[in-house]
Motif scaffolding. Structure first.
Motif, PDB file in Angstrom:
ATOM      1  N   GLN A 159       0.840  -1.184   0.000  1.00  0.00           N
ATOM      2  CA  GLN A 159       0.000   0.000   0.000  1.00  0.00           C
ATOM      3  C   GLN A 159       0.876   1.235   0.000  1.00  0.00           C
ATOM      4  OE1 GLN A 159      -3.826   0.497   2.540  1.00  0.00           O
ATOM      5  NE2 GLN A 159      -2.155   1.032   3.901  1.00  0.00           N
ATOM      6  N   ALA A 164      -2.817   6.236   1.565  1.00  0.00           N
ATOM      7  CA  ALA A 164      -3.772   5.657   2.495  1.00  0.00           C
ATOM      8  C   ALA A 164      -4.068   6.625   3.640  1.00  0.00           C
ATOM      9  CB  ALA A 164      -3.241   4.336   3.044  1.00  0.00           C
ATOM     10  N   ILE A 283      -8.938   0.397   7.172  1.00  0.00           N
ATOM     11  CA  ILE A 283      -8.354   0.394   5.830  1.00  0.00           C
ATOM     12  C   ILE A 283      -7.656  -0.943   5.640  1.00  0.00           C
ATOM     13  CG2 ILE A 283      -6.437   1.290   4.467  1.00  0.00           C
ATOM     14  CD1 ILE A 283      -7.304   4.033   4.998  1.00  0.00           C
ATOM     15  N   ASP A 284      -8.080  -1.678   4.639  1.00  0.00           N
ATOM     16  CA  ASP A 284      -7.535  -3.003   4.361  1.00  0.00           C
ATOM     17  C   ASP A 284      -6.484  -2.899   3.260  1.00  0.00           C
ATOM     18  OD1 ASP A 284      -7.090  -5.718   4.122  1.00  0.00           O
ATOM     19  OD2 ASP A 284      -8.905  -6.089   2.948  1.00  0.00           O
ATOM     20  N   GLN A 285      -5.254  -3.321   3.564  1.00  0.00           N
ATOM     21  CA  GLN A 285      -4.194  -3.323   2.549  1.00  0.00           C
ATOM     22  C   GLN A 285      -3.959  -4.719   1.975  1.00  0.00           C
ATOM     23  OE1 GLN A 285      -0.041  -2.864   3.874  1.00  0.00           O
ATOM     24  NE2 GLN A 285      -0.800  -2.644   5.967  1.00  0.00           N
ATOM     25  N   GLN A 286      -4.815  -5.671   2.316  1.00  0.00           N
ATOM     26  CA  GLN A 286      -4.786  -7.027   1.777  1.00  0.00           C
ATOM     27  C   GLN A 286      -3.429  -7.723   1.982  1.00  0.00           C
ATOM     28  OE1 GLN A 286      -7.683  -7.540  -1.734  1.00  0.00           O
ATOM     29  NE2 GLN A 286      -6.564  -5.675  -2.240  1.00  0.00           N
ATOM     30  N   THR A 317      -1.804  -2.771  -3.257  1.00  0.00           N
ATOM     31  CA  THR A 317      -2.799  -3.716  -2.746  1.00  0.00           C
ATOM     32  C   THR A 317      -3.849  -3.024  -1.873  1.00  0.00           C
ATOM     33  OG1 THR A 317      -1.467  -4.219  -0.782  1.00  0.00           O
ATOM     34  CG2 THR A 317      -1.093  -5.573  -2.748  1.00  0.00           C
ATOM     35  N   GLY A 318      -3.771  -1.733  -1.724  1.00  0.00           N
ATOM     36  CA  GLY A 318      -4.716  -0.958  -0.929  1.00  0.00           C
ATOM     37  C   GLY A 318      -4.524   0.514  -1.282  1.00  0.00           C
ATOM     38  N   PRO A 319      -5.331   1.401  -0.641  1.00  0.00           N
ATOM     39  CA  PRO A 319      -6.230   1.147   0.474  1.00  0.00           C
ATOM     40  C   PRO A 319      -7.662   0.866   0.033  1.00  0.00           C
ATOM     41  CG  PRO A 319      -5.984   3.509   0.140  1.00  0.00           C
ATOM     42  CD  PRO A 319      -5.143   2.847  -0.911  1.00  0.00           C
ATOM     43  N   ALA A 320      -8.353   0.056   0.842  1.00  0.00           N
ATOM     44  CA  ALA A 320      -9.775  -0.197   0.657  1.00  0.00           C
ATOM     45  C   ALA A 320     -10.451  -0.050   2.008  1.00  0.00           C
ATOM     46  CB  ALA A 320     -10.007  -1.595   0.094  1.00  0.00           C
TER      47      ALA A 320
END
Length: 339
Positions: A159, A164, A283-286, A317-320
């Motif tokens: 991320q 983020a 916040i999910d960075q997987q 890979t993020g942020p989500a």
């Protein structure tokens, strides 16, 4: 040994998942191995298995003991190792000099590739240079997004922590927050500092940073609680990891504060906390994806000469944002320890 948006950059995210485990290999806190010998322990890899010659990859991270976030990274790495016929070794220490020593030990083993986190890049620069001189490809993951390219790593998966943090600040604005306390659990790590700095850049209210000892849960909880008792104007506690977020909830309750808690990163317990409203969002960075892609990229490089991101841009890979509105979409994966 211990284990812990803006379009300005306009980077193109490339994510390849060749297989997903439904039951992952249980790993020790310090090391793990993968490949054909782990196949029976890691069922459900949908994409089959590579028939390429066995290769050795060593992952060196800064993970602290007991942090479930790193279990998820290991599971992702293990899934890729099983698929790619990789002998995977995982080592970790949150202390920068000790992580540097682990990197040197990895180089001495002459693996086919090294996957490395870089929370303290200066401490690892010599090791990265030695790996390159020895002809060992090194990819980065999770920490070091601003340093990986200048240090000469092949690729990076993670991320953009500044982006983020900025997204987090915008979210605080949208809920009308006025005074945010950003809790850093390990002082001096570049990715954690970048998160709080990103929040400061976009949040229109006051952002205050509080450093705690994230390896001491009791001390962390009491330090946050004391701060909340001292300053009643704090209306949001921003934490940078799921375990710290859950401690912050207890701190808020102990202080009799009306502050709300929101965080970076996700785990099974945090999903439940989002559902019951004690955590506002995460916040999910997987991390599963980070571990998976780091291992898989080294296999792709060895057997097909591929560079994810063209070796010039990170693979993000993020942020989500995970909130009460969409948490059900990830809860099944969190229950099995892969989100």
């Amino acid at each position: 040994m211990r284990i812990p948006v803006s379009g300005r950059r306009n980077r193109r995210t490339f994510a390849v998942i060749a297989g997903l485990v439904t039951a992952a290999l249980a790993l020790t806190a310090c090391s793990g191995s993968g490949g054909k010998n782990a196949e029976t322990q890691t069922p459900g890899v949908a994409a089959g298995q590579a028939n390429t010659p066995r290769m050795k990859i060593i992952m060196v991270t800064h993970a602290p003991a007991g942090d479930t976030f790193w279990d998820i990274i290991q599971k992702g790495a293990q899934a890729a190792a099983v698929k790619d016929n990789v002998d995977l070794t995982y080592t970790a220490d949150p202390d920068a000099p000790k992580q540097a020593a682990l990197l040197q030990n990895a180089i001495d083993q002459k693996p086919d590739g090294i996957a490395l986190t870089m929370p303290n890049p200066d401490a690892l620069a010599d090791g990265v240079a030695k790996a390159k001189a020895a002809g060992i490809p090194v990819v980065g993951l999770n920490a070091g997004v601003d340093e990986w390219k200048q240090m000469g790593l092949l690729e990076y998966f993670g991320q953009d922590e500044s982006v983020a943090g900025q997204a987090f600040g915008d979210k605080l604005n949208s809920v009308g927050a006025k005074h945010a306390l950003c809790v850093i659990q390990t002082q001096g790590q570049v990715q954690l500092e970048a998160r709080c700095n990103g929040v400061k850049q976009t949040f229109r209210g006051q952002t205050e940073v509080l450093n705690v000892n994230g390896e001491d849960q009791s001390a962390t909880q009491s330090t946050i609680q004391a701060k909340l008792q001292q300053d009643r104007s704090i209306d949001y506690v921003v934490t940078l990891g799921a375990p710290i977020a859950l401690l912050a909830v207890q701190s808020v309750q102990g202080a009799g504060s009306s502050a709300k808690v929101a965080t970076f990163d996700l785990n099974k317990s945090l999903v439940a906390a989002i559902k019951d409203g004690s955590i506002q969002w995460a916040i999910d960075q997987q991390p599963f994806l980070q571990g998976y892609l780091a291992v898989d990229s080294l296999w792709l490089y060895k057997y097909n000469g591929n560079y994810s991101g063209g070796s010039t841009a990170p693979v993000l890979t993020g942020p989500a944002f995970i909130t009460k509105d969409n948490v059900d979409s990830v809860s099944t994966y969190a229950d099995r320890g892969t989100r």
